[in-house]
Design a protein around this motif. Structure first.
Motif, PDB file in Angstrom:
ATOM      1  N   ASP A  32      36.248  36.636  41.293  1.00  0.00           N
ATOM      2  CA  ASP A  32      35.684  37.435  40.333  1.00  0.00           C
ATOM      3  C   ASP A  32      36.289  38.664  39.796  1.00  0.00           C
ATOM      4  OD1 ASP A  32      33.920  35.375  40.034  1.00  0.00           O
ATOM      5  OD2 ASP A  32      32.247  36.078  41.285  1.00  0.00           O
ATOM      6  N   PHE A  33      36.696  38.690  38.735  1.00  0.00           N
ATOM      7  CA  PHE A  33      37.742  39.946  38.195  1.00  0.00           C
ATOM      8  C   PHE A  33      36.693  40.940  37.565  1.00  0.00           C
ATOM      9  CE2 PHE A  33      40.995  36.985  38.172  1.00  0.00           C
ATOM     10  CZ  PHE A  33      42.022  37.585  38.945  1.00  0.00           C
ATOM     11  N   GLN A  34      36.803  42.348  37.828  1.00  0.00           N
ATOM     12  CA  GLN A  34      35.934  43.340  37.378  1.00  0.00           C
ATOM     13  C   GLN A  34      36.022  43.467  35.964  1.00  0.00           C
ATOM     14  OE1 GLN A  34      36.043  47.013  39.772  1.00  0.00           O
ATOM     15  NE2 GLN A  34      36.053  48.075  37.787  1.00  0.00           N
ATOM     16  N   GLN A  57      49.365  40.340  43.921  1.00  0.00           N
ATOM     17  CA  GLN A  57      49.189  41.806  42.985  1.00  0.00           C
ATOM     18  C   GLN A  57      48.266  41.248  41.951  1.00  0.00           C
ATOM     19  OE1 GLN A  57      53.760  42.149  41.968  1.00  0.00           O
ATOM     20  NE2 GLN A  57      53.384  44.390  42.787  1.00  0.00           N
ATOM     21  N   THR A  58      47.134  41.987  41.933  1.00  0.00           N
ATOM     22  CA  THR A  58      45.986  41.900  40.913  1.00  0.00           C
ATOM     23  C   THR A  58      45.133  42.843  40.522  1.00  0.00           C
ATOM     24  OG1 THR A  58      44.039  40.404  40.909  1.00  0.00           O
ATOM     25  CG2 THR A  58      44.683  41.198  42.934  1.00  0.00           C
ATOM     26  N   THR A  59      44.511  42.874  39.506  1.00  0.00           N
ATOM     27  CA  THR A  59      43.689  43.895  38.982  1.00  0.00           C
ATOM     28  C   THR A  59      42.387  43.670  39.933  1.00  0.00           C
ATOM     29  OG1 THR A  59      43.053  42.344  37.296  1.00  0.00           O
ATOM     30  CG2 THR A  59      44.494  44.166  36.842  1.00  0.00           C
ATOM     31  N   VAL A 115      36.614  39.253  50.210  1.00  0.00           N
ATOM     32  CA  VAL A 115      37.715  40.442  50.146  1.00  0.00           C
ATOM     33  C   VAL A 115      37.457  41.095  48.751  1.00  0.00           C
ATOM     34  CG1 VAL A 115      40.129  41.164  50.310  1.00  0.00           C
ATOM     35  CG2 VAL A 115      39.449  38.958  51.423  1.00  0.00           C
ATOM     36  N   GLN A 116      37.212  42.441  48.722  1.00  0.00           N
ATOM     37  CA  GLN A 116      36.988  43.017  47.498  1.00  0.00           C
ATOM     38  C   GLN A 116      38.075  44.186  47.149  1.00  0.00           C
ATOM     39  OE1 GLN A 116      33.067  44.824  47.336  1.00  0.00           O
ATOM     40  NE2 GLN A 116      33.582  46.224  45.455  1.00  0.00           N
TER      41      GLN A 116
END
Length: 322
Positions: A32-34, A57-59, A115-116
């Protein structure tokens, strides 16, 4: 090497594409992306023997491996999460650990975890089959959810080596080198756990692990024509005298650091000769790609080791295959 990236995709397609990519590479997961309108993620993975090592690598996002995912898993694996940049919060078995750059933890695919990432992050993720850890630890499940420091002792050595892996850009290694690298990583991981649980680690074990680190550093830098014992000692922040002493203690007894470098380069040249699909490569290109800068020197030392010139040796391999 596999690469998955959300760049160039329509925003509405990115989340589903990314979830498919991480499930294919690791195990059942959902992200789930912010900010769903600003998804920017990339995954680069490479096989290392029976392991898979990836850089993610991710937002900002949250990753969940749910009870449903755990029950549907067809293979029991562990995932090593190595923080490469910024921070992450990892939760499993009621244990919550915050990883900073260099730290790592493991999660078990047979139990839920999350994981956050509060900020855009870079993380190394190694997929480890259960049997590979079971061969080194009596109860591999005990290792899940623990935090290992990237700054101290054995876990610090392992972290340094895994972080350094991604600095070796465009360096292709043979399957045998990758497999040996994976074995050494697992040995270091098992020793890190022993240290974490206060079991006694002798100074001899630390020196042996440093010896393994030195060999792997050399193996992953064979293409550097300027590689030398002095350069290795500077990069790894040890004295040349200590490095030579370690090689004398754990090596063959007669092989120096320089001789190990030369032998590994020659062995890799032979591996390239044997690889299918590499027949079009020139011997000169192979030699220079592995750090040799003189064909006269390369031909001489090759013949001393294998009893034939590089060309004669390669032709002999071709004749045997026909």
């Amino acid at each position: 090497m596999n690469v998955f990236s959300t760049k160039g995709l329509l925003p509405k397609l990115r989340r589903e594409y990314w979830n498919d990519a991480i499930c294919e590479t690791f195990t059942g997961l959902v992200t789930d992306f912010q900010d769903m309108s600003e998804i920017d993620a990339e995954l680069i993975s490479t096989p290392l023997g029976d392991l898979t090592y990836a850089r993610v690598q991710t937002t900002s996002s949250k990753v969940f491996h749910t009870s449903h995912h755990a029950s549907k898993a067809t293979e029991k694996v562990f995932l090593l999460h190595l923080q490469l940049a910024n921070k992450s919060r990892n939760v499993q078995h009621g244990r919550e650990v915050c990883l900073e750059a260099g730290d790592f933890t493991l999660v078990d695919s047979e139990a839920p975890y999350s994981v956050q990432f509060e900020d855009p992050i870079t993380m190394g993720v190694m997929r480890i089959p259960y049997e590979a850890l079971q061969a080194r630890l009596m109860n591999p499940e005990d290792i899940a959810g623990l935090k290992f420091s990237g700054q101290t002792r054995i876990s610090g050595l392992l972290s340094q080596m895994l972080r350094g892996f991604w600095d070796q850009k465009n360096v292709a290694n043979s399957e045998s080198v990758n497999r040996q690298f994976s074995h050494n990583m697992l040995d270091l991981l098992a020793t890190s756990y022993q240290e974490q649980t206060s079991q006694v680690i002798s100074s001899g074990s630390v020196r042996r692990l440093r010896y393994q680190q030195l060999k792997k550093f050399i193996d992953y830098n064979l293409s550097d024509p300027d590689l030398s014992p002095g350069k290795i000692a500077r990069i790894l922040k040890i004295t040349p005298r200590y490095m030579h002493r370690i090689f004398a203690e754990f090596g063959s007894g007669t092989e120096t650091v320089g001789q190990y470098m030369l032998n590994r380069r020659l062995e890799e040249c032979v591996s390239r000769f044997e690889e299918q699909g590499a027949g079009h490569l020139k011997i000169t290109d192979i030699a220079f790609a592995l750090g040799f800068n003189s064909m006269t020197h390369f031909s001489r030392v090759f013949k001393e080791k294998y009893g034939a010139s590089p060309r004669e040796f390669r032709n002999g391999l071709r004749n045997n295959m026909n």
